[in-house]
Design a protein around this motif. Sequence first.
Motif, PDB file in Angstrom:
ATOM      1  N   ASP A 407       0.875  -1.172   0.000  1.00 47.48           N
ATOM      2  CA  ASP A 407       0.000   0.000   0.000  1.00 47.48           C
ATOM      3  C   ASP A 407       0.915   1.225   0.000  1.00 47.48           C
ATOM      4  N   LEU A 408       1.008   1.887  -1.143  1.00 51.58           N
ATOM      5  CA  LEU A 408       1.980   2.983  -1.250  1.00 51.58           C
ATOM      6  C   LEU A 408       1.594   4.193  -0.412  1.00 51.58           C
ATOM      7  N   SER A 409       0.336   4.274   0.028  1.00 54.12           N
ATOM      8  CA  SER A 409       0.003   5.410   0.884  1.00 54.12           C
ATOM      9  C   SER A 409       0.719   5.291   2.229  1.00 54.12           C
ATOM     10  N   LEU A 410       1.238   4.092   2.503  1.00 58.05           N
ATOM     11  CA  LEU A 410       2.042   3.912   3.724  1.00 58.05           C
ATOM     12  C   LEU A 410       3.522   4.155   3.460  1.00 58.05           C
ATOM     13  N   HIS A 411       3.877   4.369   2.197  1.00 57.91           N
ATOM     14  CA  HIS A 411       5.283   4.611   1.837  1.00 57.91           C
ATOM     15  C   HIS A 411       5.390   5.831   0.914  1.00 57.91           C
ATOM     16  N   PRO A 412       4.812   6.952   1.294  1.00 54.24           N
ATOM     17  CA  PRO A 412       4.771   8.095   0.359  1.00 54.24           C
ATOM     18  C   PRO A 412       6.152   8.700   0.103  1.00 54.24           C
ATOM     19  N   HIS A 413       7.124   8.319   0.901  1.00 47.69           N
ATOM     20  CA  HIS A 413       8.475   8.883   0.713  1.00 47.69           C
ATOM     21  C   HIS A 413       9.440   7.839   0.152  1.00 47.69           C
ATOM     22  N   SER A 414       8.928   6.763  -0.368  1.00 47.67           N
ATOM     23  CA  SER A 414       9.793   5.656  -0.791  1.00 47.67           C
ATOM     24  C   SER A 414      10.858   6.098  -1.797  1.00 47.67           C
ATOM     25  N   PRO A 415      12.119   6.029  -1.410  1.00 42.93           N
ATOM     26  CA  PRO A 415      13.173   6.443  -2.363  1.00 42.93           C
ATOM     27  C   PRO A 415      13.292   5.484  -3.533  1.00 42.93           C
ATOM     28  N   GLY A 416      12.993   4.197  -3.296  1.00 43.31           N
ATOM     29  CA  GLY A 416      13.062   3.227  -4.391  1.00 43.31           C
ATOM     30  C   GLY A 416      11.995   3.506  -5.437  1.00 43.31           C
ATOM     31  N   TYR A 417      10.797   3.777  -4.982  1.00 40.25           N
ATOM     32  CA  TYR A 417       9.711   4.094  -5.928  1.00 40.25           C
ATOM     33  C   TYR A 417       9.976   5.426  -6.648  1.00 40.25           C
ATOM     34  N   ARG A 418      10.671   6.331  -5.971  1.00 41.27           N
ATOM     35  CA  ARG A 418      11.024   7.588  -6.661  1.00 41.27           C
ATOM     36  C   ARG A 418      11.841   7.297  -7.911  1.00 41.27           C
ATOM     37  N   LEU A 419      12.728   6.326  -7.829  1.00 37.02           N
ATOM     38  CA  LEU A 419      13.578   6.032  -8.999  1.00 37.02           C
ATOM     39  C   LEU A 419      12.707   5.593 -10.175  1.00 37.02           C
ATOM     40  N   ILE A 420      11.668   4.825  -9.879  1.00 34.04           N
ATOM     41  CA  ILE A 420      10.759   4.401 -10.948  1.00 34.04           C
ATOM     42  C   ILE A 420      10.098   5.627 -11.574  1.00 34.04           C
ATOM     43  N   LEU A 421       9.637   6.533 -10.712  1.00 32.19           N
ATOM     44  CA  LEU A 421       8.908   7.696 -11.232  1.00 32.19           C
ATOM     45  C   LEU A 421       9.837   8.693 -11.924  1.00 32.19           C
ATOM     46  N   ASN A 422      11.110   8.731 -11.524  1.00 31.49           N
ATOM     47  CA  ASN A 422      12.070   9.543 -12.290  1.00 31.49           C
ATOM     48  C   ASN A 422      12.053   9.109 -13.749  1.00 31.49           C
ATOM     49  N   ASN A 423      11.995   7.802 -13.930  1.00 30.90           N
ATOM     50  CA  ASN A 423      12.016   7.267 -15.297  1.00 30.90           C
ATOM     51  C   ASN A 423      10.773   7.652 -16.078  1.00 30.90           C
ATOM     52  N   VAL A 424       9.639   7.743 -15.379  1.00 31.43           N
ATOM     53  CA  VAL A 424       8.398   8.103 -16.077  1.00 31.43           C
ATOM     54  C   VAL A 424       8.468   9.551 -16.555  1.00 31.43           C
ATOM     55  N   LEU A 425       9.005  10.420 -15.718  1.00 31.92           N
ATOM     56  CA  LEU A 425       9.062  11.841 -16.102  1.00 31.92           C
ATOM     57  C   LEU A 425      10.211  12.149 -17.053  1.00 31.92           C
ATOM     58  N   PHE A 426      11.207  11.295 -17.039  1.00 34.45           N
ATOM     59  CA  PHE A 426      12.396  11.566 -17.851  1.00 34.45           C
ATOM     60  C   PHE A 426      12.074  11.823 -19.323  1.00 34.45           C
ATOM     61  N   PRO A 427      11.195  11.038 -19.950  1.00 32.76           N
ATOM     62  CA  PRO A 427      10.896  11.328 -21.361  1.00 32.76           C
ATOM     63  C   PRO A 427      10.194  12.672 -21.563  1.00 32.76           C
ATOM     64  N   ALA A 428       9.599  13.215 -20.476  1.00 33.36           N
ATOM     65  CA  ALA A 428       8.938  14.514 -20.608  1.00 33.36           C
ATOM     66  C   ALA A 428       9.949  15.609 -20.899  1.00 33.36           C
ATOM     67  N   ALA A 429      11.213  15.312 -20.659  1.00 34.39           N
ATOM     68  CA  ALA A 429      12.248  16.327 -20.852  1.00 34.39           C
ATOM     69  C   ALA A 429      12.640  16.475 -22.312  1.00 34.39           C
ATOM     70  N   LYS A 430      11.976  15.792 -23.176  1.00 32.94           N
ATOM     71  CA  LYS A 430      12.297  15.908 -24.599  1.00 32.94           C
ATOM     72  C   LYS A 430      12.010  17.324 -25.091  1.00 32.94           C
ATOM     73  N   LYS A 431      12.793  17.709 -26.075  1.00 26.69           N
ATOM     74  CA  LYS A 431      12.497  19.001 -26.687  1.00 26.69           C
ATOM     75  C   LYS A 431      11.373  18.857 -27.708  1.00 26.69           C
ATOM     76  N   ARG A 432      11.350  17.737 -28.373  1.00 20.87           N
ATOM     77  CA  ARG A 432      10.208  17.454 -29.243  1.00 20.87           C
ATOM     78  C   ARG A 432      10.127  15.948 -29.501  1.00 20.87           C
ATOM     79  N   GLU A 433       9.136  15.555 -30.233  1.00 15.28           N
ATOM     80  CA  GLU A 433       8.891  14.132 -30.443  1.00 15.28           C
ATOM     81  C   GLU A 433      10.140  13.417 -30.894  1.00 15.28           C
ATOM     82  N   LEU A 434      10.460  12.317 -30.236  1.00 12.14           N
ATOM     83  CA  LEU A 434      11.691  11.609 -30.553  1.00 12.14           C
ATOM     84  C   LEU A 434      11.495  10.471 -31.530  1.00 12.14           C
ATOM     85  N   LYS A 435      10.346   9.827 -31.414  1.00 10.22           N
ATOM     86  CA  LYS A 435      10.230   8.585 -32.181  1.00 10.22           C
ATOM     87  C   LYS A 435       9.991   8.873 -33.647  1.00 10.22           C
ATOM     88  N   THR A 436      10.479   7.985 -34.447  1.00  9.81           N
ATOM     89  CA  THR A 436      10.289   8.138 -35.886  1.00  9.81           C
ATOM     90  C   THR A 436       8.946   7.568 -36.262  1.00  9.81           C
TER      91      THR A 436
END
Lengths: 436, 583
Positions: A407-436
């Motif tokens: 139950d993640l509401s019991l682990h709202p500060h989870s550093p391990g889960y943060r790493l997963i979410l870093n990856n989700v936001l990382f593609p948002a840093a694109k300047k424009r569409e990357l895929k061909t």
Amino acid sequence: MRRREFVRAVGRAGGLAVGADVFGLAAYLRPPDRLTAASLLVPMDDAQSDHLKAYGVTYRVIQAGGKVEWLLNYRGGSFLLPDAPTVRRDAALSGVAVESVDDGQVSAVRGEIAGTNADSVPLEKAPKVAVYVPPNTQPWDDAVTMALQYAGIPFEKLWDPQVLADGLHGFDWLHLHHEDFTGQYSKFFLIYTGAPWLAEMVRFNDAARRQLGFSSVPAMKKAVARTIHDYVAGGGFLFAMCTATETIDLALAAHDVDIAASFADGTPADPNADQKLDWSQTFAFTSAHVEADPQIASFSDIDGHQVNAGPRRQPLGAFKLFNFSAKIDPVPTMLVQNHREVIPDFYGLTTSFIRERLKPGVTVLADEEGAPWVKYVHGDLGKGTWTFFGGHDPEDPQHQIGDPPTDLSLHPHSPGYRLILNNVLFPAAKKRELKT
Amino acid sequence: MRHRTNNRRIVLLAITLVAAPAAGRAQAISQGFELERQGHADQAATLYFGVLRGEPANLPALLGLERVLTPLGRIAELLPLAEHALTVDTTSAVRSVALRTYTALDMRDSAAALVRRWVAARPGELTPWREWAIALEDRQRFEDARNVLLLGRRTLGTPGALAIELAELGQRTGDWQTAAFEWAGAADASPSQLANAVSQLDDAPLDQRDRVIRSLTISAATPTARRIAAELLLGWGQPDRGWDVLAGTLDPATPEAAMALRRFAARASRSSPGVRRVRGLALARLADLLPGPMGAQARADAARALLDAGDREAARAVLLKLAGDPAAPREALALAQLAMVEGLISDGQLDSAAAGLARLDRDALASGDDRERLRHTLVAAWIRQGQLDKGDQILGADSSVEAAALHGWILLYRGNLKEAIAAFRTAGPYAGDRDATTARTAMLALLEQVDLPESPELGAALLQLARGDSSGAVAALRRAADKLPSGRGRPDVLLVAGRIAARLGAGQEGTAQDLFNEVVQKGGSGAAAPAAELELARILLRRNRPADAVAHLEHLILTYPESAVVPEARRELERAKGAIPRS
């Protein structure tokens, strides 16, 4: 834009944005509404009341077209959002701490960023997220699905039939559920013979194989692995955890070799498989020894911890995130943003990666000091990138099948889960569409 | 090169052993062991061969050869030596070596002939059959081993012969039903095997346990078999069933029955109430079989176990016997009296309980602390019956914090709110258990909101609640709230009424919803409004109206961000949205 250009663009824009305006170009590059209105700072250090939901709030601002900056290495990797009633409402409902900052305070933040190992990266496009997962799986079976669900980041599920029918097209980010791409059902037969969920897993896979016209489940999984490989090479972002990391590379390397036990495809594994594997096709690993014995619950010697392989099993320690130069290496810096540097390790069917098995050029993002394995790695393939994170559930270190869901509401500060979410936001840093 | 030299030295030594004295051969055996330990099986074999040339029936050498030749795949070389040894020595050990060699080489007729000769020479001995069966088991020939053991049983003419061997073979082959049957036979023949039987059968896999129990409890099963079943059931988490099976074996009251009760009680040492209860029952029956102080002690232990298990009825029966037992130790008598008074209080026979307590005080049988605890329990029971004066009377001049807490409730129910607050504050957080402390704290919070010196209506409504009339209390609390002056805790009292109504189930949910709605709409900025809104959202979720619930939860979080219930509201919101699993 190719991925490397994107990385350069991100680095360049970020670096200049913080005031290294030696050529007088900063004002030109700066988005028109940046720094002109009051902002909300989402602190990601210990002042944050829900680190995981902060990613969801940020994602929704990007999704709504708001301009967002990721302040790398500033207060744990904070976000700067436009101040708007809708954003405040979302943050309040999510329990996310925000701080109202005026232009002067933003300038002070930028000054601090300029003088330290920090940077600012604009986040411009909410990535469209796909999760590769069997259709009968509960959200609580997979850490990434749980994190997305908890943070409120939308995603779509797809599986073998969709992947092989060009279903990845249009998605920016793909996460692999803890799939066994060698097609051996994670060798669960050894421990869980007779379990209804295993029978169901076999039934689903076999039905998909027949529907798609493959001779065996291992053959189908190899084709899926290949499609995912091509998706990344074409510009996609891949994030994999647990078994998916190790087995997708084994499946890719074994494109012409039988590495599956007879219970999976009716024929024994090739006894000389090791010599025949083609490591030029893989993402991360090379020169591994395949565990051909169906009686040993291990896939290869890539995993350092060998959780189910009896005497080979290694105890858990803690892994440490690397500190990258934010201005020079913004991509790995994004991936390791955290309010903790050292994180307790956690088991998965693949927990870690033996350092000697990594291909040259792979970036290690986290490792256990003094151990022969690493935990978190990243690399490029063609126009895309991939990230592998060992282990199953960062908040359930000994995860066993049948354990109650986390139950993640019991682990709202989870550093391990943060790493997963870093990856989700990382593609948002694109300047424009990357895929061909 | 060194290895070759070593080999030559050992061959020379083996040749000289032919004519060596016994001491030299013993030394060679030691060297052989050492070579085995070092992993030089072939060199050890050379030495053992040498010893046997000088002394054909040397047992350590024969056994050594058997050990080293088997992994070397040369066991056939042992055959002529074993047969030669038999011509000079027919002890069981030498016969066993020959038997195992025949079996290893699959010489079935020779093995059978050897056993026939052995049995003829030593009629009535179990060893030939046992050794033959073991040799076959070692070759994975389980069915043959079973046939040999059954043949042995027939030949010996004793129905229970070789039962342990057959039982162990059953376990090894997964035939737990046979194992159970044979272990029961072994324990019948030799009671000292009962512990072994239980210990061995305890390992039966989950899917075989029913078969084991059936095998041990069929109508023709002996008391011993049933007692084994009883202990197994106890260990497998079925204490009541285990006790029922054991209870059926206790008549007549033999020494074996007493022993079975003692074993069962000792095995029932886990802390679950079910296990404690059957421990108590077993000890109570055991007490009837034991003389004098031993019986009284067992009865006291039984009473304690039954009280721990919450079986007051059974405990009382045991305690009555104990109280009338002149051999009972003083401590056991005190326990009996205390438990009897407790039982009377539980049954609501408060006048009898008061008389019992007075006797305890007079005789000073129990400790002062125990008697004080019992007195407070009695006062609480009088209060629950609405007999506030009687409770007050028993408390008397008691100045303990527990008495202050009880006095606070009496004052509250009489409507003296101000004095009740003072008494609760005097009691502080130390009186009673955690639940009692929490209840007092919650009541203090309510009374502080009401902030009136007295309210007989509120006191009466809360007493109605304490007496178990929840429905009546809801209406009474609503009436009491209506009489409170503006700004004197009306929303808080309505919130309490709403919570009680919500706990009464679906029938009162409408009332609860009305009460919570009223608090949300008119509750102002106090703590009651967000708490009522959370309760309202929970009712809506139960009624499968998640969208309405989500609207209320979002309103709560955004309107009362400082409220103590916001974290709870956030979890409910996440659950309603499916963002976290339902726990």
